[in-house]
Design a protein around this motif. Structure first.
Motif, PDB file in Angstrom:
ATOM      1  N   GLU A  10       0.829  -1.208   0.000  1.00  0.00           N
ATOM      2  CA  GLU A  10       0.000   0.000   0.000  1.00  0.00           C
ATOM      3  C   GLU A  10       0.863   1.259   0.000  1.00  0.00           C
ATOM      4  O   GLU A  10       0.568   2.224  -0.705  1.00  0.00           O
ATOM      5  N   ARG A  11       1.930   1.263   0.774  1.00  0.00           N
ATOM      6  CA  ARG A  11       2.828   2.419   0.838  1.00  0.00           C
ATOM      7  C   ARG A  11       3.485   2.661  -0.520  1.00  0.00           C
ATOM      8  O   ARG A  11       3.581   3.804  -0.986  1.00  0.00           O
ATOM      9  N   ASP A  12       3.927   1.591  -1.174  1.00  0.00           N
ATOM     10  CA  ASP A  12       4.533   1.722  -2.501  1.00  0.00           C
ATOM     11  C   ASP A  12       3.530   2.253  -3.514  1.00  0.00           C
ATOM     12  O   ASP A  12       3.869   3.102  -4.356  1.00  0.00           O
ATOM     13  N   TRP A  13       2.287   1.769  -3.453  1.00  0.00           N
ATOM     14  CA  TRP A  13       1.270   2.230  -4.393  1.00  0.00           C
ATOM     15  C   TRP A  13       0.969   3.714  -4.179  1.00  0.00           C
ATOM     16  O   TRP A  13       0.824   4.475  -5.130  1.00  0.00           O
ATOM     17  N   LYS A  14       0.884   4.153  -2.929  1.00  0.00           N
ATOM     18  CA  LYS A  14       0.639   5.571  -2.646  1.00  0.00           C
ATOM     19  C   LYS A  14       1.771   6.425  -3.212  1.00  0.00           C
ATOM     20  O   LYS A  14       1.534   7.495  -3.775  1.00  0.00           O
ATOM     21  N   ARG A  15       3.002   5.956  -3.065  1.00  0.00           N
ATOM     22  CA  ARG A  15       4.153   6.692  -3.591  1.00  0.00           C
ATOM     23  C   ARG A  15       4.091   6.767  -5.119  1.00  0.00           C
ATOM     24  O   ARG A  15       4.300   7.829  -5.705  1.00  0.00           O
ATOM     25  N   ASP A  16       3.772   5.642  -5.773  1.00  0.00           N
ATOM     26  CA  ASP A  16       3.649   5.625  -7.235  1.00  0.00           C
ATOM     27  C   ASP A  16       2.493   6.512  -7.700  1.00  0.00           C
ATOM     28  O   ASP A  16       2.608   7.220  -8.706  1.00  0.00           O
ATOM     29  N   GLN A  17       1.394   6.471  -6.972  1.00  0.00           N
ATOM     30  CA  GLN A  17       0.238   7.278  -7.295  1.00  0.00           C
ATOM     31  C   GLN A  17       0.576   8.771  -7.238  1.00  0.00           C
ATOM     32  O   GLN A  17       0.224   9.534  -8.140  1.00  0.00           O
ATOM     33  N   ALA A  18       1.284   9.169  -6.197  1.00  0.00           N
ATOM     34  CA  ALA A  18       1.686  10.574  -6.072  1.00  0.00           C
ATOM     35  C   ALA A  18       2.620  10.963  -7.212  1.00  0.00           C
ATOM     36  O   ALA A  18       2.545  12.077  -7.748  1.00  0.00           O
ATOM     37  N   ARG A  19       3.522  10.070  -7.592  1.00  0.00           N
ATOM     38  CA  ARG A  19       4.462  10.334  -8.685  1.00  0.00           C
ATOM     39  C   ARG A  19       3.713  10.511 -10.001  1.00  0.00           C
ATOM     40  O   ARG A  19       3.998  11.424 -10.784  1.00  0.00           O
ATOM     41  N   ILE A  20       2.726   9.639 -10.277  1.00  0.00           N
ATOM     42  CA  ILE A  20       1.945   9.727 -11.507  1.00  0.00           C
ATOM     43  C   ILE A  20       1.165  11.037 -11.554  1.00  0.00           C
ATOM     44  O   ILE A  20       1.157  11.728 -12.587  1.00  0.00           O
ATOM     45  N   LEU A  21       0.503  11.388 -10.459  1.00  0.00           N
ATOM     46  CA  LEU A  21      -0.266  12.636 -10.422  1.00  0.00           C
ATOM     47  C   LEU A  21       0.636  13.856 -10.582  1.00  0.00           C
ATOM     48  O   LEU A  21       0.261  14.833 -11.236  1.00  0.00           O
TER      49      LEU A  21
END
Length: 160
Positions: free
Chosen positions: A145-156
């Motif tokens: 979940e932490r990795d996905w949140k980080r990737d999500q922030a990077r994409i946005l």
């Protein structure tokens, strides 16, 4: 009418922090407790020395004790210096102690000290959490979940 409790504790100077606690446990309920210290222990903590990495709290005889916390001897202390790993009494209200006792008696619950700090009045305090241990798959899920949140922030950030 009861005084409203602050949601965030007044931490002026953090002395020791248990960083592994959030990785190893599900933290459910937080408490702020005073800690009964001797003079040389307070001086050691004011110098920023101390560790709670391997410590825990336990309820014994209607009192809560901090066990295995390391406050090293004060360098300028004399023969009345303190013992570094002695059990230290935590100061809580009776209602809080009863709540902790009930939580500890449930399956898998434990009392974890998260940090030792000085508040705005200069008093040494311990932040305790009533926690349940994570299994290996829970740790992996949290990391995912932490990795996905980080990737999500990077994409946005890249698109916006």
């Amino acid at each position: 009418m009861a005084r409203p409790r602050p949601t965030e504790f007044d931490k002026v100077k953090t002395v020791a922090e248990n960083r592994r606690a959030r990785h190893e446990y599900f933290l459910e309920e937080f408490f702020e407790a005073g800690i009964a210290l001797t003079g040389t222990e307070v001086k050691s903590l004011r110098f920023g020395e101390g560790s709670i990495a391997e410590s825990y709290a336990e309820v014994r005889d209607d009192q809560v004790w901090l066990v295995n916390a390391n406050v090293p001897e004060f360098s300028h202390g004399n023969r009345f210096n303190h013992e570094p790993k002695r059990p230290r009494k935590l100061l809580l209200h009776e209602r809080q102690i009863n709540k902790l006792r009930v939580g500890v008696q449930r399956e898998g619950m434990t009392l974890i000290p998260l940090s030792i700090y000085f508040n705005g009045k200069g008093r040494a305090k311990v932040e305790l959490a009533l926690a349940k241990g994570k299994k290996m798959h829970d740790k992996r899920e949290t990391e995912r979940e932490r990795d996905w949140k980080r990737d999500q922030a990077r994409i946005l950030r890249d698109r916006g």
